[in-house]
Design an enzyme around this catalytic site. Structure first.
Site, short mmCIF file in Angstrom:
data_model
loop_
_atom_site.label_atom_id
_atom_site.label_comp_id
_atom_site.label_asym_id
_atom_site.label_seq_id
_atom_site.Cartn_x
_atom_site.Cartn_y
_atom_site.Cartn_z
N THR A 15 5.50 -27.74 -1.40
CA THR A 15 5.38 -28.48 -2.22
C THR A 15 5.71 -27.69 -3.66
O THR A 15 5.77 -26.52 -3.78
CB THR A 15 3.77 -28.61 -2.38
OG1 THR A 15 3.33 -28.99 -3.46
CG2 THR A 15 2.96 -27.14 -2.02
N ASP A 16 5.51 -28.76 -4.90
CA ASP A 16 5.78 -28.20 -6.17
C ASP A 16 4.55 -27.27 -6.35
O ASP A 16 4.90 -26.35 -7.70
CB ASP A 16 6.30 -29.34 -7.20
CG ASP A 16 5.27 -30.34 -7.15
OD1 ASP A 16 4.18 -30.48 -6.60
OD2 ASP A 16 5.64 -31.39 -7.97
N GLU A 17 3.62 -27.39 -6.04
CA GLU A 17 2.29 -26.81 -6.45
C GLU A 17 2.38 -25.31 -6.48
O GLU A 17 1.52 -24.86 -7.27
CB GLU A 17 0.93 -27.25 -5.67
CG GLU A 17 0.87 -28.85 -5.89
CD GLU A 17 -0.33 -29.43 -5.35
OE1 GLU A 17 -1.18 -28.69 -5.42
OE2 GLU A 17 -0.18 -30.57 -5.03
N TYR B 197 -5.02 -24.28 -1.58
CA TYR B 197 -4.14 -25.03 -1.12
C TYR B 197 -2.64 -24.53 -1.38
O TYR B 197 -1.76 -24.06 -0.82
CB TYR B 197 -4.11 -26.71 -1.28
CG TYR B 197 -2.92 -27.47 -0.99
CD1 TYR B 197 -2.55 -27.57 0.15
CD2 TYR B 197 -2.13 -27.99 -1.96
CE1 TYR B 197 -1.15 -28.17 0.72
CE2 TYR B 197 -0.81 -28.71 -1.71
CZ TYR B 197 -0.27 -28.69 -0.63
OH TYR B 197 0.53 -29.45 -0.09
N LYS C 264 0.19 -22.53 0.73
CA LYS C 264 1.67 -23.00 1.01
C LYS C 264 2.83 -22.14 0.29
O LYS C 264 3.76 -21.90 1.07
CB LYS C 264 1.82 -24.39 0.19
CG LYS C 264 1.15 -25.77 0.81
CD LYS C 264 1.31 -25.88 2.44
CE LYS C 264 2.87 -26.59 2.39
NZ LYS C 264 3.37 -27.02 3.70
N1 LIG Z 1 1.58 -35.47 0.61
C1 LIG Z 1 2.14 -34.87 -0.67
O1 LIG Z 1 2.43 -35.52 -1.58
C2 LIG Z 1 3.02 -33.80 -0.29
C3 LIG Z 1 3.99 -33.14 -1.34
C4 LIG Z 1 4.63 -32.10 -1.16
C5 LIG Z 1 4.78 -31.47 -0.08
N2 LIG Z 1 3.59 -31.90 1.16
C6 LIG Z 1 3.74 -31.14 2.33
O2 LIG Z 1 4.03 -31.91 3.29
C7 LIG Z 1 3.55 -31.78 4.60
C8 LIG Z 1 2.83 -32.96 5.02
O3 LIG Z 1 1.76 -33.29 4.11
P1 LIG Z 1 0.95 -34.84 4.26
O4 LIG Z 1 0.48 -35.25 3.00
O5 LIG Z 1 1.80 -35.55 5.19
O6 LIG Z 1 -0.13 -34.23 4.98
P2 LIG Z 1 -1.59 -35.06 6.07
O7 LIG Z 1 -2.66 -34.07 5.66
O8 LIG Z 1 -1.43 -36.34 5.76
O9 LIG Z 1 -1.05 -34.66 7.35
C9 LIG Z 1 -1.04 -33.25 7.87
C10 LIG Z 1 -0.63 -33.41 9.55
O10 LIG Z 1 -0.76 -31.96 9.89
C11 LIG Z 1 -1.77 -31.98 11.02
N3 LIG Z 1 -2.24 -30.85 11.29
C12 LIG Z 1 -3.00 -30.09 10.41
N4 LIG Z 1 -3.38 -28.88 11.00
C13 LIG Z 1 -2.71 -28.75 11.96
C14 LIG Z 1 -2.44 -27.70 12.88
N5 LIG Z 1 -3.19 -26.53 12.76
N6 LIG Z 1 -1.67 -27.71 14.02
C15 LIG Z 1 -0.84 -28.80 14.19
N7 LIG Z 1 -1.20 -30.06 13.46
C16 LIG Z 1 -2.13 -29.96 12.20
C17 LIG Z 1 -2.94 -33.07 10.88
O11 LIG Z 1 -3.61 -33.44 12.10
C18 LIG Z 1 -2.15 -34.18 10.11
O12 LIG Z 1 -1.56 -35.04 11.13
C19 LIG Z 1 2.45 -30.45 4.34
O13 LIG Z 1 2.82 -29.57 4.50
C20 LIG Z 1 2.30 -30.76 2.72
O14 LIG Z 1 1.88 -29.57 2.12
C21 LIG Z 1 2.98 -32.95 0.84
#
Ligand SMILES: NC(=O)c1ccc[n+]([C@@H]2O[C@H](COP(=O)([O-])OP(=O)(O)OC[C@H]3O[C@@H](n4cnc5c(N)ncnc54)[C@H](O)[C@@H]3O)[C@@H](O)[C@H]2O)c1
Length: 350
Positions: free
Chosen positions: A132-134, A157, A161
């Site tokens: 993430t950009d965070e 968080y 990350k």
């Molecule tokens: N949502 C955003 O805007 C955003 C932006 C940049 C990066 N990201 C990154 O992208 C990734 C996905 O984000 P998202 O928004 O889809 O998240 P989300 O919370 O919707 O989904 C996370 C998934 O990971 C699974 N999970 C959690 N812990 C687990 C574990 N220990 N073992 C196996 N599975 C596990 C959960 O069941 C869920 O299905 C993350 O790594 C997040 O940091 C998200």
């Protein structure tokens, strides 16, 4: 190609899985199905040939070791994470377990598998950590994050990350595992967990509840439609350079208040309120998130210059597409809507 996707029942992971399966790739989706994982996100491809779901914790070393050896992936898209900043304020422990320890376990399983491969296959293997950009911290009114911006994570968080990114880089530098890190801005689109900001705006608008805006709504984020994030990840997996980082953004910087007003205006047009009043009348300023980063902005020059990737949707096209999806798929956010509470005020027991 064989893609091992972690977190593929979550918001972004499921978009990646749906896309990859429809494109004919073999996919192993590893997901623990936490509160954020939902089988409905992958229902449409659940019985597709070449698709396998494994319910497991990425911090389970034995299960991960076996998954790598049995499936033999060409590419890993590592998305599994605890992802909600507000939850990381109330209970950071799960963020350490999954985002840091889970990433370590996965990297280690990948390394053992990678070492077992013949040299030509080894060279083509890729492990992408989706970040993430965070991790870069907060910006003032000007400037943007580039790939060389020093890490300065502020929330639990973001710190977890950032740790995962550092581990990913170390496994490349020290053990030669072909890793790449991607740092993306805020995503929006179908199947986002109902707790998150955009689904909350739409849900509360439609169920006639106050729409909460943290602080004065002045915090600025860059927004990217989730399918564009997926196309960036695949581009990077196919053509990105090992050991590099790539920032991914939507060229769409908007304050939270402007974003909420934009969504309300689209709802006014697509699903006017029965009383004819604007949905924006439901907006309410609420107590700010502790340590709320003021502004994130992504400089995505590198991915465009090196790999030719750009978002396909403008902010306004993406927002309309997203609102329409939530209107057409109301069961996604109506189920359990009454149980969704404000999180992350920093006063919960851990
Ligand atoms: N949502 C955003 O805007 C955003 C932006 C940049 C990066 N990201 C990154 O992208 C990734 C996905 O984000 P998202 O928004 O889809 O998240 P989300 O919370 O919707 O989904 C996370 C998934 O990971 C699974 N999970 C959690 N812990 C687990 C574990 N220990 N073992 C196996 N599975 C596990 C959960 O069941 C869920 O299905 C993350 O790594 C997040 O940091 C998200």
């Amino acid at each position: 190609m064989k893609y091992l996707v972690t977190g593929g029942a979550g918001f972004i992971g499921s978009a990646a899985v749906r896309h990859l399966v429809k494109a004919g790739h073999h996919v192993l989706n590893i997901d623990k199905l936490t509160y954020a994982g939902d089988p409905r996100t992958i229902a449409e491809i659940a019985n597709a040939p070449g698709y396998t779901f494994l319910r497991a914790d990425i911090a389970d070393a034995e299960a991960m070791g076996r998954a790598f050896m049995d499936f033999a992936p060409d590419v890993v898209l590592h998305l599994a994470a605890e992802s909600h900043v507000d939850r990381s304020i109330d209970g950071p422990g799960a963020f350490i377990d999954t985002n840091i320890r889970g990433t370590f376990v996965l990297l280690d399983a990948a390394l053992q598998y990678w070492k077992s491969l013949p040299p030509e296959t080894r060279e083509n293997f890729r492990f992408l950590t989706v970040s993430t950009d965070e991790v870069y911290g907060s910006l003032g009114a000007s400037g943007s994050f580039s790939e060389t911006t020093p890490y300065q994570p502020n929330s639990p968080y973001a710190a977890s990350k950032a740790s995962a990114d550092h581990l990913t880089r170390a496994w490349c530098e020290t053990f030669d595992l072909p890793t790449i890190i991607t740092n993306c801005s805020n995503n929006y689109g179908p199947f986002q967990n109902a707790e998150k900001f955009l689904p909350t705006i739409i849900r509360n608008a439609l169920i006639d509840q106050p729409i909460p805006i943290y602080g004065r709504g002045e915090n600025v984020r860059d927004w990217l439609y989730v399918d564009d994030h997926v196309s960036a990840l695949i581009t990077i997996a196919e053509r990105g350079k090992v050991g590099e980082k790539y920032n991914v953004g939507g060229n769409a910087e908007v304050s939270n208040l402007d974003l909420a007003n934009t969504i309300c205006a689209i709802l006014d047009e697509m699903r006017p309120r029965a009383d004819g009043k604007p949905y924006a009348e439901q907006l309410r300023f609420t107590k700010d998130r502790p340590g709320h980063d003021f502004r994130y902005a992504i400089d995505a020059t590198k991915i465009k210059a090196d790999l030719g990737w750009e978002p396909s949707l403008t902010f306004s096209q993406g927002m309309r597409k997203m609102v329409k999806w939530y209107l057409d798929n109301q069961s996604w956010w109506r189920e359990g809507a009454e149980n969704i509470k404000r999180l992350g005020l920093g006063d919960e027991k851990q």
